[in-house]
Structures are given as structure tokens and as C-alpha cells.
Motif scaffolding. Structure first.
Motif, short mmCIF file in Angstrom:
data_model
loop_
_atom_site.label_atom_id
_atom_site.label_comp_id
_atom_site.label_asym_id
_atom_site.label_seq_id
_atom_site.Cartn_x
_atom_site.Cartn_y
_atom_site.Cartn_z
N GLY A 142 9.20 34.94 -33.27
CA GLY A 142 8.90 33.68 -32.84
C GLY A 142 8.22 34.15 -31.48
N TYR A 143 7.30 33.58 -30.92
CA TYR A 143 6.77 33.77 -29.68
C TYR A 143 6.57 32.45 -28.90
CZ TYR A 143 2.87 34.70 -26.12
OH TYR A 143 2.34 34.78 -25.10
N ALA A 144 7.03 32.41 -27.58
CA ALA A 144 6.79 31.26 -26.76
C ALA A 144 6.32 31.55 -25.40
CB ALA A 144 7.95 30.26 -26.67
N LEU A 145 5.52 30.69 -24.85
CA LEU A 145 4.94 31.16 -23.34
C LEU A 145 5.13 29.77 -22.53
CD1 LEU A 145 3.33 33.02 -21.62
CD2 LEU A 145 1.29 31.96 -22.61
N HIS A 146 5.87 30.05 -21.32
CA HIS A 146 5.76 28.83 -20.34
C HIS A 146 6.41 27.47 -20.73
CE1 HIS A 146 4.35 31.52 -17.43
NE2 HIS A 146 2.87 31.47 -17.95
N GLY A 147 7.32 27.48 -21.65
CA GLY A 147 7.95 26.36 -22.36
C GLY A 147 7.61 25.89 -23.50
N GLU A 148 6.55 26.57 -24.07
CA GLU A 148 5.82 26.21 -25.37
C GLU A 148 6.00 27.11 -26.56
OE1 GLU A 148 4.64 22.95 -25.89
OE2 GLU A 148 4.86 22.27 -23.74
N VAL A 149 6.10 26.83 -27.58
CA VAL A 149 6.12 27.64 -28.79
C VAL A 149 4.89 28.01 -29.21
CG1 VAL A 149 7.07 28.08 -30.97
CG2 VAL A 149 8.66 26.75 -29.40
N VAL A 150 4.49 29.18 -29.06
CA VAL A 150 3.21 29.44 -29.58
C VAL A 150 2.87 29.93 -31.08
CG1 VAL A 150 1.17 31.09 -29.22
CG2 VAL A 150 2.72 30.30 -27.33
N THR A 151 3.84 30.51 -31.67
CA THR A 151 3.77 31.04 -32.77
C THR A 151 4.95 31.37 -33.67
OG1 THR A 151 2.62 32.46 -34.54
CG2 THR A 151 3.15 33.32 -32.35
N TRP A 152 4.98 31.02 -34.75
CA TRP A 152 6.40 31.55 -35.71
C TRP A 152 5.69 32.27 -36.90
CZ3 TRP A 152 11.30 32.25 -34.56
CH2 TRP A 152 11.72 31.34 -33.55
N PHE A 153 5.98 33.43 -37.31
CA PHE A 153 5.10 34.08 -38.59
C PHE A 153 6.20 35.07 -39.15
CE2 PHE A 153 4.28 36.56 -34.77
CZ PHE A 153 4.23 38.15 -35.25
N GLU A 154 5.86 35.52 -40.24
CA GLU A 154 6.56 36.59 -41.02
C GLU A 154 5.61 37.60 -41.26
OE1 GLU A 154 8.90 36.15 -44.35
OE2 GLU A 154 9.66 34.05 -43.92
N PRO A 155 5.53 38.81 -40.37
CA PRO A 155 4.87 40.01 -40.44
C PRO A 155 4.26 40.29 -42.25
CG PRO A 155 6.36 40.35 -39.07
CD PRO A 155 6.81 39.32 -39.58
N GLY A 156 3.30 40.60 -42.24
CA GLY A 156 2.76 40.88 -43.62
C GLY A 156 2.60 39.48 -44.70
N LEU A 157 2.88 38.42 -44.24
CA LEU A 157 3.00 37.26 -45.06
C LEU A 157 2.29 36.25 -44.28
CD1 LEU A 157 6.69 37.23 -46.41
CD2 LEU A 157 4.71 38.17 -47.74
N PRO A 158 0.84 36.26 -44.02
CA PRO A 158 0.03 35.48 -43.17
C PRO A 158 0.26 34.08 -43.54
CG PRO A 158 -1.41 36.83 -44.72
CD PRO A 158 0.16 37.25 -44.91
#
Length: 218
Positions: A142-158
Motif C-alpha cells: 500500500g502507498y499513501a501520500l499526504h493523507g490520501e491512499v494512492v494505490t494498493w497492489f500485489e506485485p506480479g499480479l497486475p
């Protein structure tokens, strides 16, 4: 940050926590601030080594306190702190231990993934990352920036994606040469220049207990 080809700034976590782990990074936070943002009350935070946290997670409620090697069970103050913090007598669902490194707070969980639910709060001062592998071997980022979730992903499973693709939001491309979570840990090493000493993470760190309801216990 080039620390030499033999260095392993974050990737060692995938080996040291070979059953399951969650690594969380919050930019600009202190360890206590990180724990508070994932729901801990500061008065219930207790310093614990990794081995102590592991013992608390795996104990049976009926076990005697003398079975805990790190604890003097006759030390009523120490037992009281652990009890009021929710570490005793019932084993918590997860224990989050937090430290700091190079302008970031980090957290490690042995089995749970408490920080998943609070990644937006952890990113209010910049960036936040969560890297999780469960006992079945699946993993997600998971990755978030300045209070907002940007992305959730499973590497290798686009196809298992929520938000902006990692290639666009982070510049991360999984080429399949490593296990997905290991590949992303390597990416974070290179992008953030973080070297997290193994010895530090084994020593005492501020820790908070969380129960099966998802709430801090204590």
C-alpha cells in the motif's frame, strides 16, 4: 545511497520474518506518533524486544507468567504495565513495534497487519508504505501520500489493483526475478536510501497491543 553490493537494507525482513510480516514506513513521524496514528494510547505503549513480543503473541492465556523468560513475574509494576496495555492475560491479535530511521518511523508486525487500515493517517506528513506477506505466501503493498491512499497492489499480479498502477504512481516495475514483496523492499531501499539495522529491530522498541476487534486493547 550506496552501502555496497553486500548490504541488504530492507530485504532481510523477508528472511527474518519468514512466516509472515508487515513493514510500515511513515515519513516525518516519530515511533510514538506512528503507534498513536494506528490506534494506540500513549499510556499503554510498552518497550518490547522482538522475542518478548513473539512470546506474548504465542502464549496461552492459561500459561503461568513464569513461562515468559523476559519477565520477572513477581515484578508487579511490570506485570501491571503489560496487563493495562492489553498484552496480558489474553494474547493480543497483533503487536506493533515501532522505531525510527532517517526521517521515517517504521513499524514491524510478526503476524498481523494492523497498519493497513491507517495508511492514510500515516501519510499526513508525506509518504507512507505498507508491505505485507501472510502465512499463505501472498503479499500486498500500500502507498499513501499526504493523507490520501494512492494505490494498493500485489506485485506480479497486475489485475489485483486498487488505485493508480505502481508503474505510474511509484515507478515500480516487477520484472518477476524476485518474490514480489522482496522486489518491492529492494525498490524502497534504492528509492528511499533506507538501511534498517537488524540488531536494532531485535532490541527493545515502543510497542502496542491490538485485539481481535481491531482496537487497541488495554
Amino acid at each position: 545511497m550506496d552501502r555496497g553490493s553486500g548490504e541488504n537494507g530492507l530485504r532481510w525482513i523477508a528472511d527474518a520474518y519468514d512466516i509472515s510480516f508487515t513493514l510500515t514506513l511513515g515519513e516525518g513521524l516519530s515511533p510514538v506518533e506512528l503507534l498513536r496514528r494506528v490506534g494506540a494510547e500513549e499510556r499503554h505503549i510498552v518497550p518490547l524486544t522482538r522475542s518478548a513480543a513473539y512470546s506474548l503473541l504465542l502464549r496461552d492465556e492459561s500459561d503461568h507468567l513464569s513461562d515468559l523468560d523476559f519477565l520477572d513475574w513477581e515484578d508487579t509494576a511490570a506485570v501491571g504495565r503489560l496487563t493495562s496495555g492489553g498484552f496480558l492475560p489474553t494474547p493480543p491479535e497483533t503487536i506493533v513495534r515501532a522505531g525510527s530511521v532517517a526521517g521515517w518511523a517504521y513499524a514491524l508486525e510478526e503476524f498481523g497487519c494492523r497498519t493497513d487500515t491507517r495508511i492514510a493517517e500515516l501519510s499526513e506528513r508525506g509518504r507512507a508504505f505498507v508491505v505485507h506477506r501472510n502465512a499463505r505466501g501472498s503479499h500486498h503493498v500500500g502507498y499513501a501520500l499526504h493523507g490520501e491512499v494512492v494505490t494498493w497492489f500485489e506485485p506480479g499480479l497486475p489485475h489485483l489493483l486498487s488505485g493508480v498502477p505502481a508503474e505510474e504512481s511509484l515507478g515500480f516495475v516487477d520484472d518477476g526475478t524476485e518474490v514480489g514483496d522482496v522486489a518491492f523492499l529492494r525498490f524502497l531501499e534504492n528509492q528511499l536510501g533506507i538501511y534498517l539495522p537488524y540488531e536494532e529491530t531485535e532490541a527493545e522498541l515502543p510497542a502496542a497491543a491490538f485485539g481481535f476487534s481491531g482496537q487497541a486493547v488495554g
